[in-house]
Every structure is written in C-alpha cells, then in structure tokens.
Design a protein around this motif. Sequence first.
Motif, PDB file in Angstrom:
ATOM      1  N   VAL A  14       7.663  11.179  -9.245  1.00  0.00           N
ATOM      2  CA  VAL A  14       6.190  11.169  -9.382  1.00  0.00           C
ATOM      3  C   VAL A  14       5.787  10.462 -10.616  1.00  0.00           C
ATOM      4  O   VAL A  14       4.705   9.404 -10.814  1.00  0.00           O
ATOM      5  CB  VAL A  14       5.551  12.259  -8.926  1.00  0.00           C
ATOM      6  CG1 VAL A  14       4.011  12.192  -9.085  1.00  0.00           C
ATOM      7  CG2 VAL A  14       5.692  12.614  -7.486  1.00  0.00           C
ATOM      8  N   LEU A  15       6.196  10.911 -11.662  1.00  0.00           N
ATOM      9  CA  LEU A  15       5.720  10.540 -13.123  1.00  0.00           C
ATOM     10  C   LEU A  15       6.109   9.145 -13.360  1.00  0.00           C
ATOM     11  O   LEU A  15       5.348   8.411 -13.846  1.00  0.00           O
ATOM     12  CB  LEU A  15       6.191  11.429 -14.092  1.00  0.00           C
ATOM     13  CG  LEU A  15       5.604  12.826 -14.180  1.00  0.00           C
ATOM     14  CD1 LEU A  15       6.225  13.791 -15.213  1.00  0.00           C
ATOM     15  CD2 LEU A  15       4.130  13.056 -14.534  1.00  0.00           C
ATOM     16  N   SER A  16       7.350   8.669 -12.957  1.00  0.00           N
ATOM     17  CA  SER A  16       7.932   7.577 -13.204  1.00  0.00           C
ATOM     18  C   SER A  16       7.041   6.438 -12.301  1.00  0.00           C
ATOM     19  O   SER A  16       6.901   5.372 -12.893  1.00  0.00           O
ATOM     20  CB  SER A  16       9.123   7.253 -13.024  1.00  0.00           C
ATOM     21  OG  SER A  16       9.723   7.352 -11.670  1.00  0.00           O
ATOM     22  N   CYS A  17       6.605   6.828 -11.163  1.00  0.00           N
ATOM     23  CA  CYS A  17       5.811   5.997 -10.421  1.00  0.00           C
ATOM     24  C   CYS A  17       4.423   5.781 -11.009  1.00  0.00           C
ATOM     25  O   CYS A  17       3.891   4.471 -10.856  1.00  0.00           O
ATOM     26  CB  CYS A  17       5.708   6.630  -8.896  1.00  0.00           C
ATOM     27  SG  CYS A  17       7.072   6.603  -8.064  1.00  0.00           S
ATOM     28  N   SER A  18       3.710   6.877 -11.580  1.00  0.00           N
ATOM     29  CA  SER A  18       2.746   6.787 -12.248  1.00  0.00           C
ATOM     30  C   SER A  18       2.759   5.681 -13.112  1.00  0.00           C
ATOM     31  O   SER A  18       1.650   4.833 -13.535  1.00  0.00           O
ATOM     32  CB  SER A  18       1.850   8.029 -12.697  1.00  0.00           C
ATOM     33  OG  SER A  18       2.926   8.426 -13.824  1.00  0.00           O
ATOM     34  N   SER A  19       3.629   5.646 -14.033  1.00  0.00           N
ATOM     35  CA  SER A  19       3.965   4.553 -14.914  1.00  0.00           C
ATOM     36  C   SER A  19       3.710   3.019 -14.522  1.00  0.00           C
ATOM     37  O   SER A  19       3.614   2.172 -15.093  1.00  0.00           O
ATOM     38  CB  SER A  19       5.152   4.532 -16.036  1.00  0.00           C
ATOM     39  OG  SER A  19       6.265   4.436 -15.105  1.00  0.00           O
ATOM     40  N   ASP A  20       4.303   2.836 -13.205  1.00  0.00           N
ATOM     41  CA  ASP A  20       4.293   1.416 -12.679  1.00  0.00           C
ATOM     42  C   ASP A  20       2.938   0.918 -12.002  1.00  0.00           C
ATOM     43  O   ASP A  20       2.632  -0.249 -12.255  1.00  0.00           O
ATOM     44  CB  ASP A  20       4.912   1.529 -11.205  1.00  0.00           C
ATOM     45  CG  ASP A  20       6.556   1.663 -11.674  1.00  0.00           C
ATOM     46  OD1 ASP A  20       7.373   2.012 -10.652  1.00  0.00           O
ATOM     47  OD2 ASP A  20       7.097   1.024 -12.414  1.00  0.00           O
ATOM     48  N   ASP A  21       1.838   2.024 -12.081  1.00  0.00           N
ATOM     49  CA  ASP A  21       0.367   1.689 -11.972  1.00  0.00           C
ATOM     50  C   ASP A  21      -0.172   0.853 -13.204  1.00  0.00           C
ATOM     51  O   ASP A  21      -1.006  -0.182 -12.944  1.00  0.00           O
ATOM     52  CB  ASP A  21      -0.521   2.886 -11.794  1.00  0.00           C
ATOM     53  CG  ASP A  21      -0.225   3.607 -10.702  1.00  0.00           C
ATOM     54  OD1 ASP A  21       0.617   2.971  -9.750  1.00  0.00           O
ATOM     55  OD2 ASP A  21      -0.643   4.750 -10.650  1.00  0.00           O
ATOM     56  N   ASN A  22       0.589   0.840 -14.135  1.00  0.00           N
ATOM     57  CA  ASN A  22       0.135  -0.075 -15.428  1.00  0.00           C
ATOM     58  C   ASN A  22       0.657  -1.614 -15.315  1.00  0.00           C
ATOM     59  O   ASN A  22       0.304  -2.263 -16.257  1.00  0.00           O
ATOM     60  CB  ASN A  22       0.580   0.751 -16.626  1.00  0.00           C
ATOM     61  CG  ASN A  22      -0.693   1.997 -16.756  1.00  0.00           C
ATOM     62  OD1 ASN A  22      -1.594   1.877 -16.301  1.00  0.00           O
ATOM     63  ND2 ASN A  22       0.006   2.812 -17.485  1.00  0.00           N
ATOM     64  N   ALA A  23       1.765  -1.571 -14.537  1.00  0.00           N
ATOM     65  CA  ALA A  23       2.495  -2.880 -14.508  1.00  0.00           C
ATOM     66  C   ALA A  23       1.529  -3.925 -13.978  1.00  0.00           C
ATOM     67  O   ALA A  23       0.744  -3.724 -13.380  1.00  0.00           O
ATOM     68  CB  ALA A  23       3.601  -2.990 -13.551  1.00  0.00           C
ATOM     69  N   PRO A  24       1.983  -5.384 -14.582  1.00  0.00           N
ATOM     70  CA  PRO A  24       0.892  -6.331 -14.306  1.00  0.00           C
ATOM     71  C   PRO A  24       1.405  -6.545 -12.704  1.00  0.00           C
ATOM     72  O   PRO A  24       2.362  -6.318 -12.174  1.00  0.00           O
ATOM     73  CB  PRO A  24       1.471  -7.570 -15.079  1.00  0.00           C
ATOM     74  CG  PRO A  24       2.934  -7.159 -15.372  1.00  0.00           C
ATOM     75  CD  PRO A  24       2.767  -5.482 -15.667  1.00  0.00           C
TER      76      PRO A  24
END
Length: 190
Positions: A14-24
């Motif tokens: 879940v934490l690693s998925c939340s970092s994808d939210d900042n991906a272009p």
Amino acid sequence: MKKVVVLCAVLLGVLSCSSDDNAPPPIVLQLGDLHEGGIIFYLDETGEHGLVCAMEDQHFEVYWGCETAAIDGADGKEIGAGAQNTLDIADRCKGTEFAAELCIDYESGGFDDWFMPSIDELKVLSLNKDLVDEALEKNSGKTIDDAEYWSSTEASLNTVYFQFMGANPDKYIQTLRDESKMNVRAIRAF
C-alpha cells in the motif's frame, strides 16, 4: 508471527502504491503526433506501438528494386510485413540505387531502422494522408505528394503493389516493377 509478516507485506504494498500517485501521467499517443523521428499514422490496439512515416520522401521516381531478379519473400501485405519485405529486397538487390535501399539507408530523428511500407501499411498511410500532411507542415516536414508510391509487397514475380496517395485509398494497383519509377517514403515501427 505469520500474520504479522503478511500484514507488513500488504502494508508495504500500500505504501509503495501511494508513491505512484506522484508519478507523471502516461504519455497518450495520437495519430498525427510527431514521435520517434516521424509522424504517427498508425497505432495498434494498445495505443503504445505503431508506425511513423518519415518527414520527407526518400526519392521521387525511383525503381522499386533490381531488374528481373526473383525476390524470395517480399510478399507480405499485412501491417508488420514491410520491414521483412524491405530486407528481402535489399538482400537480393545489391549495388544499385532502388526504393528499398533508400529506405534502409535513411536516418532521421536519431533512428536508422526505417523501411519501405507493405501495401497494407501504405494503405493506412493513404487513409490518414490529410492528418499526416497537416502534422508534417506543422513540424517542418514535406507533405506526401498526390502521386504513386511504392510498397515493399510483390504481387507476382514481375509485379509490385503501389498506392496512389490522395485518391481512392481503398484500391491499390499492381505494376511491372522493372518499367516503372515511383516515389518512396520510409516508415518505421515503434
């Protein structure tokens, strides 16, 4: 103990998925876009792969290949066949200036994997000619002439398919390859 490990793995996921939210956001390609050295005239169903045409013709009124030489292969019509057709022609026709060789030798936009289109690839280019021409003009390219263009597809031992660009894109024609000179425009896959 096993439940804690599973919980941590889920939590890390879940934490690693939340970092994808900042991906272009992913790049969305469209017909008529300038991309990888040319103008997109075909996209596959994924929208990630397709074909671009060169920004200019490689020659006006050039022979298709070498005279009277039988070409093994070079008979693929479908989208995706142009590259192999072009290699088959070039493998047989060495030492002369001809349409397939001009496409193989072409370099543009940092790419050197250009080829002569199969008849179905050329037909799609013809269907999208107006959109492609608009994009070519916008990006300092040279529009596709209302003229006859070679495909890399042999119809028989001595005949080749070609397309008149700008009129009746649903119909392509055969001609004797040794007697005709036509335009050629390279394409490449991405």
